[in-house]
Scaffold this motif. Structure first.
Motif, PDB file in Angstrom:
ATOM      1  N   ILE A  98      11.739   7.370   4.259  1.00  0.00           N
ATOM      2  CA  ILE A  98      11.061   7.822   5.478  1.00  0.00           C
ATOM      3  C   ILE A  98       9.840   6.949   5.772  1.00  0.00           C
ATOM      4  O   ILE A  98       9.605   6.565   6.922  1.00  0.00           O
ATOM      5  CB  ILE A  98      10.672   9.312   5.355  1.00  0.00           C
ATOM      6  CG1 ILE A  98      11.933  10.173   5.347  1.00  0.00           C
ATOM      7  CG2 ILE A  98       9.746   9.736   6.490  1.00  0.00           C
ATOM      8  CD1 ILE A  98      11.698  11.617   4.958  1.00  0.00           C
ATOM      9  N   GLY A  99       9.063   6.625   4.749  1.00  0.00           N
ATOM     10  CA  GLY A  99       7.890   5.776   4.942  1.00  0.00           C
ATOM     11  C   GLY A  99       8.257   4.383   5.398  1.00  0.00           C
ATOM     12  O   GLY A  99       7.587   3.804   6.266  1.00  0.00           O
ATOM     13  N   THR A 100       9.306   3.821   4.828  1.00  0.00           N
ATOM     14  CA  THR A 100       9.749   2.486   5.223  1.00  0.00           C
ATOM     15  C   THR A 100      10.228   2.477   6.668  1.00  0.00           C
ATOM     16  O   THR A 100       9.883   1.569   7.439  1.00  0.00           O
ATOM     17  CB  THR A 100      10.871   1.992   4.291  1.00  0.00           C
ATOM     18  OG1 THR A 100      10.389   2.004   2.951  1.00  0.00           O
ATOM     19  CG2 THR A 100      11.330   0.601   4.664  1.00  0.00           C
ATOM     20  N   ILE A 101      10.998   3.468   7.047  1.00  0.00           N
ATOM     21  CA  ILE A 101      11.492   3.551   8.426  1.00  0.00           C
ATOM     22  C   ILE A 101      10.325   3.720   9.395  1.00  0.00           C
ATOM     23  O   ILE A 101      10.254   3.040  10.432  1.00  0.00           O
ATOM     24  CB  ILE A 101      12.503   4.694   8.571  1.00  0.00           C
ATOM     25  CG1 ILE A 101      13.798   4.350   7.818  1.00  0.00           C
ATOM     26  CG2 ILE A 101      12.803   4.984  10.045  1.00  0.00           C
ATOM     27  CD1 ILE A 101      14.754   5.508   7.685  1.00  0.00           C
ATOM     28  N   ALA A 102       9.393   4.600   9.068  1.00  0.00           N
ATOM     29  CA  ALA A 102       8.249   4.835   9.956  1.00  0.00           C
ATOM     30  C   ALA A 102       7.364   3.601  10.074  1.00  0.00           C
ATOM     31  O   ALA A 102       6.946   3.228  11.176  1.00  0.00           O
ATOM     32  CB  ALA A 102       7.439   6.022   9.445  1.00  0.00           C
ATOM     33  N   LEU A 103       7.068   2.957   8.956  1.00  0.00           N
ATOM     34  CA  LEU A 103       6.207   1.779   8.987  1.00  0.00           C
ATOM     35  C   LEU A 103       6.882   0.607   9.710  1.00  0.00           C
ATOM     36  O   LEU A 103       6.264  -0.072  10.528  1.00  0.00           O
ATOM     37  CB  LEU A 103       5.821   1.372   7.564  1.00  0.00           C
ATOM     38  CG  LEU A 103       4.847   0.215   7.429  1.00  0.00           C
ATOM     39  CD1 LEU A 103       3.554   0.500   8.183  1.00  0.00           C
ATOM     40  CD2 LEU A 103       4.549  -0.041   5.959  1.00  0.00           C
ATOM     41  N   THR A 104       8.156   0.408   9.437  1.00  0.00           N
ATOM     42  CA  THR A 104       8.889  -0.662  10.108  1.00  0.00           C
ATOM     43  C   THR A 104       8.973  -0.403  11.607  1.00  0.00           C
ATOM     44  O   THR A 104       8.776  -1.319  12.417  1.00  0.00           O
ATOM     45  CB  THR A 104      10.299  -0.803   9.518  1.00  0.00           C
ATOM     46  OG1 THR A 104      10.197  -1.014   8.110  1.00  0.00           O
ATOM     47  CG2 THR A 104      11.052  -1.963  10.145  1.00  0.00           C
ATOM     48  N   GLY A 105       9.247   0.838  11.982  1.00  0.00           N
ATOM     49  CA  GLY A 105       9.308   1.182  13.401  1.00  0.00           C
ATOM     50  C   GLY A 105       7.976   0.958  14.098  1.00  0.00           C
ATOM     51  O   GLY A 105       7.924   0.456  15.226  1.00  0.00           O
ATOM     52  N   LEU A 130       0.827  -1.205   0.000  1.00  0.00           N
ATOM     53  CA  LEU A 130       0.000   0.000   0.000  1.00  0.00           C
ATOM     54  C   LEU A 130       0.863   1.256   0.000  1.00  0.00           C
ATOM     55  O   LEU A 130       0.602   2.199  -0.760  1.00  0.00           O
ATOM     56  CB  LEU A 130      -0.931  -0.028   1.214  1.00  0.00           C
ATOM     57  CG  LEU A 130      -2.019   1.015   1.312  1.00  0.00           C
ATOM     58  CD1 LEU A 130      -2.938   0.952   0.095  1.00  0.00           C
ATOM     59  CD2 LEU A 130      -2.829   0.818   2.575  1.00  0.00           C
ATOM     60  N   LEU A 131       1.906   1.269   0.796  1.00  0.00           N
ATOM     61  CA  LEU A 131       2.819   2.417   0.857  1.00  0.00           C
ATOM     62  C   LEU A 131       3.483   2.684  -0.484  1.00  0.00           C
ATOM     63  O   LEU A 131       3.425   3.799  -1.015  1.00  0.00           O
ATOM     64  CB  LEU A 131       3.891   2.187   1.930  1.00  0.00           C
ATOM     65  CG  LEU A 131       5.062   3.182   1.957  1.00  0.00           C
ATOM     66  CD1 LEU A 131       4.583   4.534   2.459  1.00  0.00           C
ATOM     67  CD2 LEU A 131       6.190   2.651   2.811  1.00  0.00           C
ATOM     68  N   TYR A 132       4.088   1.653  -1.079  1.00  0.00           N
ATOM     69  CA  TYR A 132       4.849   1.857  -2.311  1.00  0.00           C
ATOM     70  C   TYR A 132       3.956   2.069  -3.526  1.00  0.00           C
ATOM     71  O   TYR A 132       4.285   2.867  -4.413  1.00  0.00           O
ATOM     72  CB  TYR A 132       5.810   0.694  -2.554  1.00  0.00           C
ATOM     73  CG  TYR A 132       6.831   0.548  -1.446  1.00  0.00           C
ATOM     74  CD1 TYR A 132       7.549   1.645  -0.992  1.00  0.00           C
ATOM     75  CD2 TYR A 132       7.053  -0.672  -0.838  1.00  0.00           C
ATOM     76  CE1 TYR A 132       8.464   1.523   0.035  1.00  0.00           C
ATOM     77  CE2 TYR A 132       7.972  -0.812   0.189  1.00  0.00           C
ATOM     78  CZ  TYR A 132       8.675   0.296   0.617  1.00  0.00           C
ATOM     79  OH  TYR A 132       9.578   0.179   1.630  1.00  0.00           O
ATOM     80  N   ALA A 133       2.827   1.383  -3.586  1.00  0.00           N
ATOM     81  CA  ALA A 133       1.913   1.569  -4.718  1.00  0.00           C
ATOM     82  C   ALA A 133       1.304   2.969  -4.692  1.00  0.00           C
ATOM     83  O   ALA A 133       1.200   3.626  -5.728  1.00  0.00           O
ATOM     84  CB  ALA A 133       0.818   0.507  -4.704  1.00  0.00           C
TER      85      ALA A 133
END
Length: 118
Positions: free
Chosen positions: A104-111, A60-63
């Protein structure tokens, strides 16, 4: 550079992917939205569907990011017609929009996912 027709095909494909993934994401909220957004429900979703739920969120984030950037690129190139507009718009959107927001989105979502499961 990628041709406009290829980007349009990607735009349509990503639109379909977004519809499907948002549907799956909303299915995790069934039958009660109010109960599904509580802390305990979020923990149980992530723990029970560890890989699948995280995959849905990342897709969802990347698409959504890619779909939005292609649309913004199309709008900007319709407005600007100067000599190096295409190169400038592509460079700015790829470097600032694509890479920065994806990181930034990957770091936030993973965190967030790691914080919820621990």
């Amino acid at each position: 550079m990628v041709s406009a027709s290829t980007l349009r095909k990607w735009q349509y494909l990503l639109g379909i992917v977004l519809i499907v993934v948002v549907g799956i994401h909303l299915a995790f909220r069934w039958p009660s939205y109010e109960q599904s957004i509580t802390y305990s429900a979020a923990i149980s979703h992530i723990q029970a569907w560890d890989f699948a739920y995280a995959a849905v969120l990342y897709i969802l984030l990347y698409a959504a990011l890619t779909h939005g950037l292609i649309g913004l690129r199309t709008l900007l190139l319709e407005l600007w017609h100067w000599k190096y507009a295409r190169i400038t718009v592509d460079a700015v959107l790829i470097v600032i929009g694509g890479v920065a927001v994806a990181v930034i989105g990957t770091i936030a979502l993973t965190g967030t996912i790691l914080a919820l499961i621990h």
